[in-house]
Design a protein around this motif. Structure first.
Motif, PDB file in Angstrom:
ATOM      1  N   LYS A 136       0.617  -0.796   0.188  1.00  0.00           N
ATOM      2  CA  LYS A 136       0.114   0.500  -0.625  1.00  0.00           C
ATOM      3  C   LYS A 136       0.213   1.834   0.336  1.00  0.00           C
ATOM      4  N   THR A 137       1.808   0.850   0.585  1.00  0.00           N
ATOM      5  CA  THR A 137       2.785   2.250   0.477  1.00  0.00           C
ATOM      6  C   THR A 137       3.812   2.661  -0.739  1.00  0.00           C
ATOM      7  N   ILE A 138       4.434   3.580  -1.408  1.00  0.00           N
ATOM      8  CA  ILE A 138       4.540   3.963  -2.069  1.00  0.00           C
ATOM      9  C   ILE A 138       6.603   3.886  -1.949  1.00  0.00           C
ATOM     10  N   PRO A 139       7.655   3.252  -2.076  1.00  0.00           N
ATOM     11  CA  PRO A 139       7.883   2.144  -3.205  1.00  0.00           C
ATOM     12  C   PRO A 139       6.674   0.772  -1.449  1.00  0.00           C
ATOM     13  N   GLY A 140       6.913  -0.048  -2.016  1.00  0.00           N
ATOM     14  CA  GLY A 140       5.603  -0.942  -1.093  1.00  0.00           C
ATOM     15  C   GLY A 140       7.670  -1.470   0.294  1.00  0.00           C
ATOM     16  N   HIS A 141       7.301  -2.346   0.513  1.00  0.00           N
ATOM     17  CA  HIS A 141       8.262  -2.726   2.125  1.00  0.00           C
ATOM     18  C   HIS A 141       7.743  -3.391   3.106  1.00  0.00           C
ATOM     19  N   TYR A 142       8.491  -4.084   3.298  1.00  0.00           N
ATOM     20  CA  TYR A 142       8.678  -5.095   4.157  1.00  0.00           C
ATOM     21  C   TYR A 142       8.108  -5.009   5.506  1.00  0.00           C
ATOM     22  N   VAL A 143       7.191  -5.679   6.307  1.00  0.00           N
ATOM     23  CA  VAL A 143       6.669  -5.072   7.173  1.00  0.00           C
ATOM     24  C   VAL A 143       7.228  -6.301   8.626  1.00  0.00           C
ATOM     25  N   ILE A 144       7.142  -6.525   9.989  1.00  0.00           N
ATOM     26  CA  ILE A 144       8.021  -7.206  10.436  1.00  0.00           C
ATOM     27  C   ILE A 144       7.229  -7.307  11.450  1.00  0.00           C
ATOM     28  N   TYR A 145       5.922  -7.951  12.200  1.00  0.00           N
ATOM     29  CA  TYR A 145       5.645  -7.592  13.307  1.00  0.00           C
ATOM     30  C   TYR A 145       6.783  -9.378  14.573  1.00  0.00           C
ATOM     31  N   TRP A 146       6.533  -7.661  15.787  1.00  0.00           N
ATOM     32  CA  TRP A 146       7.948  -8.555  16.222  1.00  0.00           C
ATOM     33  C   TRP A 146       6.940  -8.841  17.651  1.00  0.00           C
ATOM     34  N   GLU A 147       6.706 -10.179  18.760  1.00  0.00           N
ATOM     35  CA  GLU A 147       5.975 -10.067  19.495  1.00  0.00           C
ATOM     36  C   GLU A 147       8.144  -9.980  20.914  1.00  0.00           C
ATOM     37  N   LEU A 148       8.600  -9.419  22.068  1.00  0.00           N
ATOM     38  CA  LEU A 148       9.982  -9.281  22.555  1.00  0.00           C
ATOM     39  C   LEU A 148       9.583  -9.572  24.477  1.00  0.00           C
ATOM     40  N   LEU A 149      10.238 -10.917  24.591  1.00  0.00           N
ATOM     41  CA  LEU A 149      10.777 -10.718  25.592  1.00  0.00           C
ATOM     42  C   LEU A 149      11.939 -10.468  26.787  1.00  0.00           C
ATOM     43  N   ILE A 150      11.397  -8.498  26.890  1.00  0.00           N
ATOM     44  CA  ILE A 150      12.064  -8.030  28.219  1.00  0.00           C
ATOM     45  C   ILE A 150      12.281  -8.202  29.503  1.00  0.00           C
ATOM     46  N   LYS A 151      13.326  -9.136  30.145  1.00  0.00           N
ATOM     47  CA  LYS A 151      13.385  -9.975  30.992  1.00  0.00           C
ATOM     48  C   LYS A 151      14.194  -8.022  32.183  1.00  0.00           C
ATOM     49  N   ASP A 152      14.610  -7.152  31.515  1.00  0.00           N
ATOM     50  CA  ASP A 152      14.755  -5.936  32.918  1.00  0.00           C
ATOM     51  C   ASP A 152      14.238  -4.858  31.899  1.00  0.00           C
ATOM     52  N   LEU A 153      12.933  -4.625  32.469  1.00  0.00           N
ATOM     53  CA  LEU A 153      12.330  -3.623  32.322  1.00  0.00           C
ATOM     54  C   LEU A 153      13.632  -2.160  32.436  1.00  0.00           C
ATOM     55  N   SER A 154      13.865  -2.270  33.341  1.00  0.00           N
ATOM     56  CA  SER A 154      14.473  -1.184  33.730  1.00  0.00           C
ATOM     57  C   SER A 154      16.007  -0.765  32.614  1.00  0.00           C
ATOM     58  N   ASN A 155      16.086  -1.531  31.468  1.00  0.00           N
ATOM     59  CA  ASN A 155      17.629  -1.613  30.597  1.00  0.00           C
ATOM     60  C   ASN A 155      16.276  -2.135  29.660  1.00  0.00           C
ATOM     61  N   SER A 156      15.419  -1.567  28.914  1.00  0.00           N
ATOM     62  CA  SER A 156      14.627  -2.554  27.652  1.00  0.00           C
ATOM     63  C   SER A 156      15.237  -1.835  26.607  1.00  0.00           C
ATOM     64  N   PRO A 157      14.979  -2.555  25.755  1.00  0.00           N
ATOM     65  CA  PRO A 157      16.054  -1.764  24.160  1.00  0.00           C
ATOM     66  C   PRO A 157      15.569  -0.501  23.827  1.00  0.00           C
ATOM     67  N   SER A 158      16.149   0.531  23.336  1.00  0.00           N
ATOM     68  CA  SER A 158      15.607   2.205  23.109  1.00  0.00           C
ATOM     69  C   SER A 158      15.381   1.823  21.569  1.00  0.00           C
ATOM     70  N   ASN A 159      14.101   3.590  21.248  1.00  0.00           N
ATOM     71  CA  ASN A 159      13.666   3.289  20.048  1.00  0.00           C
ATOM     72  C   ASN A 159      15.115   3.377  18.599  1.00  0.00           C
ATOM     73  N   GLU A 160      16.416   3.642  19.041  1.00  0.00           N
ATOM     74  CA  GLU A 160      17.367   3.962  18.034  1.00  0.00           C
ATOM     75  C   GLU A 160      18.009   2.136  17.879  1.00  0.00           C
ATOM     76  N   VAL A 161      17.754   1.915  19.089  1.00  0.00           N
ATOM     77  CA  VAL A 161      18.418   0.306  19.238  1.00  0.00           C
ATOM     78  C   VAL A 161      17.785  -0.553  18.409  1.00  0.00           C
ATOM     79  N   LEU A 162      15.877  -0.096  18.321  1.00  0.00           N
ATOM     80  CA  LEU A 162      15.419  -1.363  17.466  1.00  0.00           C
ATOM     81  C   LEU A 162      15.228  -1.036  15.151  1.00  0.00           C
ATOM     82  N   ASN A 163      15.422   1.098  16.224  1.00  0.00           N
ATOM     83  CA  ASN A 163      15.485   0.928  14.311  1.00  0.00           C
ATOM     84  C   ASN A 163      17.022   0.601  13.755  1.00  0.00           C
TER      85      ASN A 163
END
Length: 596
Positions: A478-505
């Motif tokens: 639907k986007t132009i150009p098209g792109h891959y979308v990946i859905y992730w469910e994460l297991l975060i074992k230490d909420l005080s040290n969760s990955p940042s937006n930059e890390v996920l980018n």
């Protein structure tokens, strides 16, 4: 005569005389694999020579391989569907098999498209039971003392349907669990389950799971192995315990059964388990109430020696989660089977998941192998199929089967890599299901490549003590150009040290770096593919996805999370659970290589 002297085999000394005979049978079958295969084909062709399907090809009574290969075409399910539909509609003439079709075995319906109906005949149950009977004699070579306790296995049936012609249509495991082979199986001290038949045979998945978990908790000290069919099923059971331990421990404390369990057969059989045990309830509740569930399997079932689950192919995704919940217990993959046919077993079941290889048992069906060479360009002649004993180590093949139930040169769709031989029978590593693809333009990404990309990207999460519990994908055009979308469910074992937006980018970019050169060319040079996107979903989303699939007819035993999705309700469910979105911050590396 001593048990050890009954069998002279590289497999090792058997645990008992019964095991010795089974191990000797494996040796005989694998030593004479080619002769067994020749006899299997001749028997199949001889008994089915007057079927409508075989008469089309004018075999003239021939049962040899050369005539068979020269006259019978290689087929897919779509080729056979009109004939299968006639059988389903009530045609009892010998269309595919001379023996009456007794029921249809349905595929899981989650790999691609509609559920398939696989015709089967009564004696196929005997073949399936034979393969099951070989599993514990092999396991007993590696793990001692399994006759001193029980197995906690989460096994489920699916409510069956009937075809217009009145034949049952149900998953292969439901067929087996409802057969006398399973229900009236003789006592075997090496293969005792904590779950009563009444719980396994209950079609209500909540009542079945609740009862099986309750029995497993009551007998926690006797449990020596924990398992399910697929790794995903075992993780679902642990999640069930997380959600329901207060009720389960209440039942143990009071010696009663939760009122939500209404099945009469279950309630009657559970009277033999009912006993108030406040001490047991307290010890289980103490562990379950802790925030950290690492090693929960061995904390609840302290004598567990291994987990018995399939973790090959797409199921490899679950290995880190299983390691987390079990404290790193060995993962045993014991057999290789499908709705179409049971194929073989793992003769080294305690090996690492990455090293799992299955030995094909040559008496199960007639096997051929189509060389899988996706990178071969310019070859127009069809590749020649290879017989079982003629496959080559290191090469990949697509499995093609001819069965007693009436499938002839049928392409199963599994890609296998030859890793070695046991006697003259080859051993295969399951690589992937064929043609599970993401595609935006000329790019084609299969399941194995997507799995590798997710694994590589998830390495960036390690320093944050976070892992990818589950994932799926789709090609967003639907986007132009098209792109891959990946859905992730994460297991975060230490909420005080969760990955940042930059890390996920950066995880998005790491996935793109792992994909093939055609994809990267589309991103960098052609601008035909947009930046890859990761959408992080709430915990429990993929359990909801499974519940939805089961409500639409999928089997709880055979359910596998689809690695690519396109069905609108599933997409809507996933998108409604998104808690953050992330994109590649830059284009992946790609170098233009000159073509000579």
């Amino acid at each position: 005569m001593a048990v050890d002297s009954i069998l002279s085999s590289p497999l090792g000394p058997p645990a008992c005389e019964k095991d010795a005979k089974k191990l000797q049978y494996i040796e005989e079958m694998t030593r004479n694999a080619d002769a067994v295969q020749e006899n299997v084909l001749a028997e199949i062709l001889s008994r089915n020579s007057h079927t409508e399907y075989l008469k089309r090809f004018n075999l003239g009574g021939a049962t040899d391989r050369e005539t068979f290969k020269s006259k019978i075409p290689i087929v897919t399910y779509e080729d056979l569907q009109p004939l299968i539909q006639r059988i389903a509609n009530g045609d009892r003439s010998p269309i595919l098999s001379a023996h009456p079709v007794t029921e249809f075995l349905t595929s899981s319906g989650t790999s691609a498209g509609e559920r398939k109906l696989m015709p089967t005949i009564k004696e196929e149950l005997d073949r399936r039971q034979l393969l099951y009977s070989l599993l514990m004699p092999v396991m007993n070579l590696y793990v001692k003392g399994l006759n001193k306790g029980k197995g906690l296995y989460f096994l489920f049936v699916k409510s069956e349907t009937k075809t217009p012609g009145g034949l049952l249509a149900r998953p292969v495991l439901t067929s087996y669990y409802k057969s006398d082979h399973f229900k009236t199986r003789p006592y075997d001290p090496y293969n005792v389950y904590t779950s009563p038949n009444e719980a396994i045979l209950c079609a209500d998945s909540f009542q079945s799971m609740y009862t099986q978990m309750l029995c497993g908790l009551y007998e926690r000290e006797q449990v020596l192995r924990v398992g399910a069919v697929f790794a995903s099923g075992l993780i679902r059971a642990i999640r069930f315990l997380q959600l329901n331990w207060p009720q389960l421990t209440q039942d143990i404390q009071t010696g009663s059964l939760n009122s939500k369990v209404t099945d009469p057969a279950i309630r009657e059989c559970m009277t033999r388990y009912f006993r108030p045990d406040p001490e047991l309830a307290e010890s289980i509740a103490k562990e379950c109430a802790k925030e950290n569930w690492e090693g929960i399997i061995t904390r609840i079932w302290p004598n567990t020696k291994y987990l018995d689950v399939i973790v090959t192919g797409a199921m490899a995704q679950y290995i880190p989660t299983l390691d987390y919940y079990s404290g790193g217990l060995p993962l045993a993959c014991t057999m290789y089977a499908s709705s179409e046919c049971y194929f073989g077993l793992n003769l080294n079941p305690m090996c690492k998941p990455s090293a799992v290889s299955y030995t094909i048992m040559p008496n199960m069906a007639y096997f051929e192998f189509l060389p899988h060479e996706p990178n071969l360009v310019g070859v127009t002649s069809p590749p020649k199929l290879v017989d079982l004993v003629d496959v080559e180590i290191g090469k990949e093949y697509e499995l093609v089967i001819t069965t007693y139930a009436g499938l002839y040169r049928y392409r199963v769709g599994d890609i296998l890599r030859v890793t070695g031989f046991h006697n003259s029978a080859p051993q295969f590593h399951f690589v992937r299901r064929k043609n599970v693809l993401l595609s935006i333009d000329s790019d084609k990404t299969d399941e194995a490549e997507l799995q590798t990309a997710v694994e590589n990207a998830s390495l960036l999460l390690r320093e944050f003590n976070t892992s990818v519990v589950e994932y799926t994908s789709y090609a967003d055009t639907k986007t132009i150009p098209g792109h891959y979308v990946i859905y992730w469910e994460l297991l975060i074992k230490d909420l005080s040290n969760s990955p940042s937006n930059e890390v996920l980018n950066q995880c998005c970019l790491a996935m793109e770096e792992s994909l093939n050169s055609v994809y990267r060319q589309g991103r960098v040079a052609d601008n035909s593919i947009g930046p890859l996107e990761i959408r992080v979903v709430k915990n429990g989303t993929f359990e909801e996805l499974m519940d939805y699939a089961i409500s639409r007819g999928a089997s709880i035993n055979q359910y596998k999370v689809p690695r690519c999705v396109s069905f609108t309700p599933i997409m809507e469910l996933l998108d409604s659970r998104v808690i953050s979105t992330h994109f590649s911050p830059s284009a992946p590396r790609w170098n233009l290589q000159r073509r000579r």
